[in-house]
Design a protein around this motif. Structure first.
Motif, short mmCIF file in Angstrom:
data_model
loop_
_atom_site.label_atom_id
_atom_site.label_comp_id
_atom_site.label_asym_id
_atom_site.label_seq_id
_atom_site.Cartn_x
_atom_site.Cartn_y
_atom_site.Cartn_z
N UNK A 9 0.83 -1.21 0.00
CA UNK A 9 0.00 0.00 0.00
C UNK A 9 0.86 1.26 0.00
N UNK A 10 1.45 1.60 1.13
CA UNK A 10 2.19 2.85 1.25
C UNK A 10 3.44 2.89 0.37
N UNK A 11 4.02 1.71 0.08
CA UNK A 11 5.22 1.69 -0.74
C UNK A 11 4.93 1.38 -2.21
N UNK A 12 3.75 0.78 -2.46
CA UNK A 12 3.40 0.46 -3.84
C UNK A 12 4.22 -0.66 -4.44
N UNK A 13 4.72 -1.58 -3.57
CA UNK A 13 5.58 -2.67 -4.02
C UNK A 13 5.07 -3.98 -3.42
N UNK A 14 4.95 -5.01 -4.23
CA UNK A 14 4.53 -6.32 -3.74
C UNK A 14 5.76 -7.16 -3.43
N UNK A 15 5.97 -7.49 -2.15
CA UNK A 15 7.16 -8.26 -1.77
C UNK A 15 6.83 -9.70 -1.40
N UNK A 16 5.55 -10.08 -1.40
CA UNK A 16 5.14 -11.46 -1.12
C UNK A 16 5.72 -11.99 0.19
N UNK A 17 5.64 -11.20 1.23
CA UNK A 17 6.23 -11.59 2.51
C UNK A 17 5.54 -12.79 3.15
N UNK A 18 4.26 -13.01 2.82
CA UNK A 18 3.53 -14.11 3.44
C UNK A 18 3.81 -15.45 2.79
N UNK A 19 4.25 -15.42 1.55
CA UNK A 19 4.42 -16.66 0.80
C UNK A 19 5.88 -16.95 0.48
N UNK A 20 6.76 -16.24 1.16
CA UNK A 20 8.20 -16.49 1.01
C UNK A 20 8.86 -16.29 2.36
N UNK A 21 10.04 -16.81 2.51
CA UNK A 21 10.75 -16.69 3.77
C UNK A 21 11.21 -15.25 3.98
N UNK A 22 11.00 -14.74 5.18
CA UNK A 22 11.44 -13.39 5.53
C UNK A 22 11.86 -13.36 6.99
N UNK A 23 13.05 -12.87 7.22
CA UNK A 23 13.55 -12.77 8.59
C UNK A 23 13.38 -11.36 9.15
N UNK A 24 12.68 -10.51 8.38
CA UNK A 24 12.61 -9.10 8.78
C UNK A 24 12.00 -8.91 10.16
N UNK A 25 10.83 -9.54 10.39
CA UNK A 25 10.17 -9.24 11.65
C UNK A 25 10.96 -9.77 12.84
N UNK A 26 11.66 -10.91 12.67
CA UNK A 26 12.52 -11.39 13.74
C UNK A 26 13.70 -10.46 13.96
N UNK A 27 14.23 -9.92 12.86
CA UNK A 27 15.36 -9.00 12.97
C UNK A 27 14.96 -7.73 13.73
N UNK A 28 13.76 -7.22 13.43
CA UNK A 28 13.27 -6.03 14.13
C UNK A 28 13.08 -6.32 15.61
N UNK A 29 12.42 -7.41 15.92
CA UNK A 29 12.15 -7.75 17.32
C UNK A 29 13.45 -7.99 18.10
N UNK A 30 14.38 -8.68 17.47
CA UNK A 30 15.66 -8.94 18.13
C UNK A 30 16.42 -7.64 18.37
#
Length: 458
Positions: A141-162
């Motif tokens: 939405x805000x970025x206008x880019x589809x990154x398919x985070x739900x259907x591919x592996x992503x460590x972003x949210x763990x990296x943020x939380x850590x």
């Protein structure tokens, strides 16, 4: 001088207990640093609306800078005012309507991905799924880019939380403050690794958007776009072209902040709401009845004009954010001497508005630990202090995306409840928390799911 010492969980428990014990505001010590904690509506209103309390707490700046950079979250007032005026363009009512299609699309993906947990005899942390949906949605939405985070592996949210865990552990243990000493620790190495993961995502988002823009320009230079429907990232691109001071590094920082803020707060609020519904079946049934009254048993997609009809669902979300505010406290510093009721606060004092304690003030919220959405009927809202409930902070330096968050949360939760029924074995009065940027639930938002029966519940 050792009021705030121990694990983050222990310090959180101490903060909640002392807010109940002392009225209005009280002083605590973080090593040699005196802090003033505030947990009443009157005092919170004075602090959050004062022109002399706009600067963020230096402790919070120290904690958040390695994760967010010098963004509107922590920047000095002059820079914050200017950059906020740009970033907020990505969250106007017109652009939110434009984003709604993305909310629906990503909610449907989340619903499909969650099928793997159906009838699982073991509980799972719903936040792990919702957080990826939130990242997917803010980028789409805000970025206008589809990154398919739900259907591919992503460590972003763990990296943020850590990263947040490392930095808040540091600020609560003052002997880790010297940079030279912190750089000798394993946590510093872990922080740098997590920062690189976050950098990779924001770089991917920016590069993909630039490629898409170049492709559109090549295909048709005559494309006319409504300037009020541009994704936020395009407004930020404009700044890098028009304002030399707005560098690519600043662009990347602001992009990361928007992704970070939207994913963390929305995902956490949705997870606490679903957990609360799982623990209160009568309320979950009432929400489902409302959903049936809007959609019947049809399989049609949710539409924008359905959202205002989901009034009770909104009350439920607000009650979840009262008990479990995703932003549990906000920190400021007094730039001048100020008076708060009978108390004098000197210039330079660090101030913490403890939102979670304010939201549980028994003087305002009778039986405050009970989950009761009826607190948010229009009549009850009118009778309360305007600063008794501030889940998105308040005053000039409040959150810029509450309408975005509510639209997204109602879309996701209604989509899931049409298909699934949620259950939990957690005892809600036994939950343990850690106060970081958001209110982290120790052990996660553990739920189970079963297929939804379309028969109206009673």
């Amino acid at each position: 001088m050792l009021d705030h010492i121990g694990s983050i969980e222990e310090i959180t428990d101490y903060m909640l207990k002392t807010s109940k014990q002392f009225p209005s505001l009280y002083r605590v010590w973080l090593g040699p640093l005196p802090l003033v904690n505030i947990s009443t509506a009157d005092a919170a209103q004075i602090i959050l609306t004062s022109p002399h309390c706009l600067e963020k707490s230096p402790i919070m700046v120290k904690a958040l800078y390695p994760v967010s950079g010098d963004t509107i979250l922590i920047s000095k007032v002059p820079k914050w005012k200017y950059h906020r005026s740009i970033v907020i363009k990505g969250f106007t009512p017109t652009i939110l309507e434009y984003y709604f299609g993305v909310f629906v699309e990503k909610s449907k993906i989340l619903s499909r991905v969650l099928e793997k947990e159906l009838d699982n005899t073991k509980s799972f942390d719903i936040f792990e799924y919702v957080s990826r949906a939130s990242i997917d949605t803010i980028c789409g939405s805000a970025m206008g880019v589809n990154i398919n985070a739900q259907e591919s592996e992503s460590d972003y949210f763990n990296a943020v939380r850590n990263s947040f865990h490392i930095m808040f552990d540091r600020i609560f243990h003052i002997w880790k403050y010297p940079d030279w000493l912190f750089k000798l620790t394993k946590n510093y190495t872990k922080l740098k690794e997590n920062q690189q993961i976050c950098l990779e995502l924001t770089s991917k988002v920016i590069n993909e958007k630039r490629k898409n823009n170049e492709k559109m320009h090549e295909e048709s230079e005559a494309i006319e776009r409504n300037p009020f429907k541009k994704p936020l990232l395009e407004f930020l691109f404009d700044m890098t072209e028009k304002i030399p001071e707005f560098t690519d590094e600043q662009l990347q920082n602001e992009v990361h902040l928007v992704i970070l803020a939207a994913f963390e707060t929305s995902a956490m609020a949705i997870s606490y709401t679903l957990l609360s519904l799982a623990a209160n079946k009568d309320i979950q049934n009432k929400v489902y009845n409302e959903i049936l009254s809007v959609f019947g048993t049809s399989q049609r997609e949710i539409e924008l004009n359905d959202l205002p009809k989901l009034e009770y669902l909104e009350m439920v979300i607000k009650e979840a954010m009262r008990l479990y505010p995703t932003i549990p406290l906000v920190g400021r510093v007094a730039s001048q001497d100020i008076q708060v009721g009978k108390y004098f606060i000197p210039k330079g004092m660090i101030l913490n508005v403890i939102i979670i304690s304010l939201h549980r003030d028994e003087n305002i919220w009778k039986d405050s630990l009970k989950f009761d959405p009826e607190r948010f009927t229009p009549e009850n809202i009118k009778s309360r202090h305007p600063y008794a409930y501030i889940p998105f902070s308040a005053g000039p330096r409040n959150c810029i995306g509450p309408k975005y968050a509510m639209m997204f949360m109602k879309t996701v939760i209604s989509t899931l409840l049409r298909k699934y029924e949620f259950h939990t074995d957690l005892k809600m009065d036994k939950l343990k928390f850690e106060v970081e940027l958001s209110l982290k639930l120790i052990g996660g938002h553990q739920v189970q799911m079963t297929p939804r029966n379309s028969v109206v519940k009673t």
